[in-house]
Scaffold this active site. Structure first.
Site, mmCIF file in Angstrom:
data_model
loop_
_atom_site.group_PDB
_atom_site.id
_atom_site.type_symbol
_atom_site.label_atom_id
_atom_site.label_comp_id
_atom_site.label_asym_id
_atom_site.label_seq_id
_atom_site.Cartn_x
_atom_site.Cartn_y
_atom_site.Cartn_z
ATOM 1 N N ALA A 119 0.423 -1.504 -0.001
ATOM 2 C CA ALA A 119 -0.183 0.343 -0.117
ATOM 3 C C ALA A 119 1.223 1.207 -0.078
ATOM 4 C CB ALA A 119 -0.879 -0.234 0.727
ATOM 5 N N VAL B 215 -18.793 -10.545 -2.794
ATOM 6 C CA VAL B 215 -19.168 -11.131 -4.062
ATOM 7 C C VAL B 215 -18.198 -12.558 -3.733
ATOM 8 C CG1 VAL B 215 -20.055 -12.316 -5.543
ATOM 9 C CG2 VAL B 215 -20.537 -9.932 -5.353
ATOM 10 N N GLY C 87 -17.035 -14.017 -1.053
ATOM 11 C CA GLY C 87 -16.059 -14.177 0.128
ATOM 12 C C GLY C 87 -13.846 -13.512 -0.307
ATOM 13 N N GLU D 103 -25.865 -16.753 6.899
ATOM 14 C CA GLU D 103 -26.379 -15.214 6.963
ATOM 15 C C GLU D 103 -26.836 -15.298 8.727
ATOM 16 O OE1 GLU D 103 -25.692 -13.045 4.943
ATOM 17 O OE2 GLU D 103 -24.216 -14.826 4.360
ATOM 18 N N ASP E 41 -29.555 -14.317 -0.510
ATOM 19 C CA ASP E 41 -27.803 -13.858 -0.360
ATOM 20 C C ASP E 41 -27.828 -14.694 -1.833
ATOM 21 O OD1 ASP E 41 -25.545 -13.908 0.732
ATOM 22 O OD2 ASP E 41 -24.992 -15.583 -0.282
ATOM 23 N N LYS F 128 -25.978 -10.933 -4.061
ATOM 24 C CA LYS F 128 -24.449 -11.548 -5.603
ATOM 25 C C LYS F 128 -24.535 -11.536 -6.775
ATOM 26 C CE LYS F 128 -22.567 -13.991 -0.933
ATOM 27 N NZ LYS F 128 -22.518 -15.033 -0.423
ATOM 28 N N GLY G 273 -15.957 -17.473 5.561
ATOM 29 C CA GLY G 273 -15.042 -17.829 6.622
ATOM 30 C C GLY G 273 -14.572 -16.145 6.831
HETATM 31 N N1 HSE Z 1 -23.810 -17.109 3.807
HETATM 32 C C1 HSE Z 1 -22.920 -16.538 2.556
HETATM 33 C C2 HSE Z 1 -22.546 -18.008 2.462
HETATM 34 C C3 HSE Z 1 -21.681 -16.146 3.288
HETATM 35 O O1 HSE Z 1 -23.002 -19.301 2.728
HETATM 36 O O2 HSE Z 1 -22.179 -17.716 1.542
HETATM 37 C C4 HSE Z 1 -20.685 -15.433 2.306
HETATM 38 O O3 HSE Z 1 -22.114 -14.154 1.417
#
Ligand code: HSE
Length: 436
Positions: free
Chosen positions: A33, A132, A134, A190, A201, A205, A302
């Site tokens: 950075a 989106v 993770g 979630e 969810d 995304k 995670g």
């Molecule tokens: N609940 C979401 C999943 C968490 O299981 O993918 C990550 O966005």
């Protein structure tokens, strides 16, 4: 140079992961950075849940507005989730001239147009890589890496909890509720797990992915959304016999009359790489006209995987601190004045193939009647499988795979088929995509 001072909203799973990644990799992050990055002020509803080592050196409050109004804070990281007060906090941070990093897909999908417009006016950045997939840098890949392409379609396994459930049901014959409880314990699900299993969810995304892929405004309310709660072990097994896996996909496709935007269980050929993405892992397959198919794979949820994406956004924000706002990468990949008004297609106009499961009387002419109805609606059959007849009921199970068809035609054909007296139960239909 002084470290950049960050205010953190939320010290739960992702907040803790972000702090640990920032601390452990502080030297590497500063080398990238050009400055250190330090969390100086954090808000958490329940501070007793935060790991004591994570919060060393931070001021801690239960009032998140204290953080967004703190003059020392230059960047606000929002990891609380939910619509409110996340929306009010992010808008306040922007009003106060602070950059924002968020992992909140629900917030971006439903209030992103308003948030980006406010950020544009103020000349600040709102970064959302962690929203989106993770830890997969899929936003950056589509927005920047594929900027030379006209993107034709994308299909993603973008909910780890749903993928974990389908994988465990297929491989271990486990119960739906039991697997869901494990996903909750592991911190993947979630706060409201119906968001995972009903596809909400994934629809959040998909809204974001479609917007940056096609340069359209965020339109969560236009996504067709179907969950995985009705998928049975029987259908998983029949799909397997025919060489397919059932995955919960988010699909966005540029079609002749507009954009298809849909989340639903989908049969896909098991030889495709994406069909072998199992457990909590996510993957997004993106087809660009120049590059062809590209696949992005990794942990979709995670603490540290999501923290990895949050920290990457922080590094981007810090690098851009001295650039003037006009020369930054646009929030939604396309210049804000150049978004397209391509319509989102109603489901009846979507083109897709189907898996059908029928329970019929095992009598001469039944199959002929069914295939005549399909033919009359311009539906072409790819494969048919008849299972042995149940001696007690005299009924047989028939599985039909079709070629691509206008969805409206299929719904009409199913209504006609269900009206036959020889058809003994509602037709089970699952969409099928070859992802070629
Ligand atoms: N609940 C979401 C999943 C968490 O299981 O993918 C990550 O966005």
């Amino acid at each position: 140079m002084n470290p950049v001072k960050v205010g953190l909203l939320g010290l739960g799973t992702v907040g803790g992961g972000t702090v640990r990644v920032l601390k452990r990799n502080a030297a590497e992050i500063a080398r990238r950075a050009g400055r250190g990055i330090e969390v100086v002020h954090a808000a958490a509803r329940d501070t007793s849940r935060a790991h004591p080592e994570d919060i060393v050196g931070m001021r801690i409050t239960q009032d998140p507005f204290e953080v967004v109004n703190d003059p020392e804070v230059e960047v606000v990281v929002e990891l609380m989730g939910g619509y409110s007060p996340a929306r009010e906090l992010v808008l306040k941070a922007i009003e106060n001239g602070k950059h924002v990093v968020t992992a909140n897909k629900a917030l971006i999908a439903t209030h992103g147009n308003e948030i980006f417009a406010a950020a544009q006016r103020k000349g600040v950045t709102v970064a959302f890589e962690a929203a989106v997939g993770g830890g997969i840098p899929v936003i950056k890949a589509i927005r920047e890496g594929l900027a030379g392409n006209t993107i034709q379609w994308l299909a993603g396994i973008i909910n780890g909890t749903g993928n974990f459930i389908l994988t465990e049901m297929r491989d271990k014959g486990r119960d739906f509720a039991d697997v869901l409880a494990e996903a909750q314990r592991l911190g993947y699900a979630e706060a409201d797990p119906t968001f995972d299993v009903e596809g909400i969810d994934a629809a959040h995304k998909l809204t974001i992915l479609a917007s940056i892929a096609f340069g359209i405004p965020l339109q969560f309310e236009r996504v067709y959304t179907e969950g995985i709660t009705k998928i049975t072990r029987e259908d998983v097994a029949y799909a397997g016999e025919l060489g397919y896996r059932i995955k919960h996909l988010g699909i966005a496709r540029r079609a002749s009359g507009g954009i298809e935007l849909r989340v639903h269980p989908t049969l896909i050929p098991q030889r495709r790489l994406i069909a072998n993405v199992d457990g909590v892992m996510n993957a997004v397959l993106v087809y660009g006209d120049a590059v062809g198919p590209t696949l992005y794979y990794g942990a979709g949820a995670g603490a540290e995987p999501t923290g990895s994406a949050v920290v990457a956004d922080l590094v981007d924000v810090v690098r851009a601190l001295t650039s003037d706002p006009e020369n930054r990468v646009p929030h939604l990949a396309f210049q804000p004045g150049s978004l397209s008004d391509l319509p989102i297609l109603p489901m009846a106009e979507v083109q897709t193939a189907f898996y059908l499961r029928l329970r019929v009387a095992d009598r001469p002419g039944v199959l002929a009647e069914i295939t005549r109805i399909l033919g009359s609606r311009e539906i072409s059959i790819e494969a048919i499988l008849q299972k042995e007849t149940d001696d007690a009921s005299g009924e047989a199970t028939i599985i039909i795979l079709t070629h691509g068809v206008r969805e409206g035609n299929m719904m009409d054909a199913i209504a006609d088929i269900e009206a036959l007296t020889t058809v003994k139960a509602p037709v089970v239909r699952i969409r099928l995509e070859n992802l070629k």
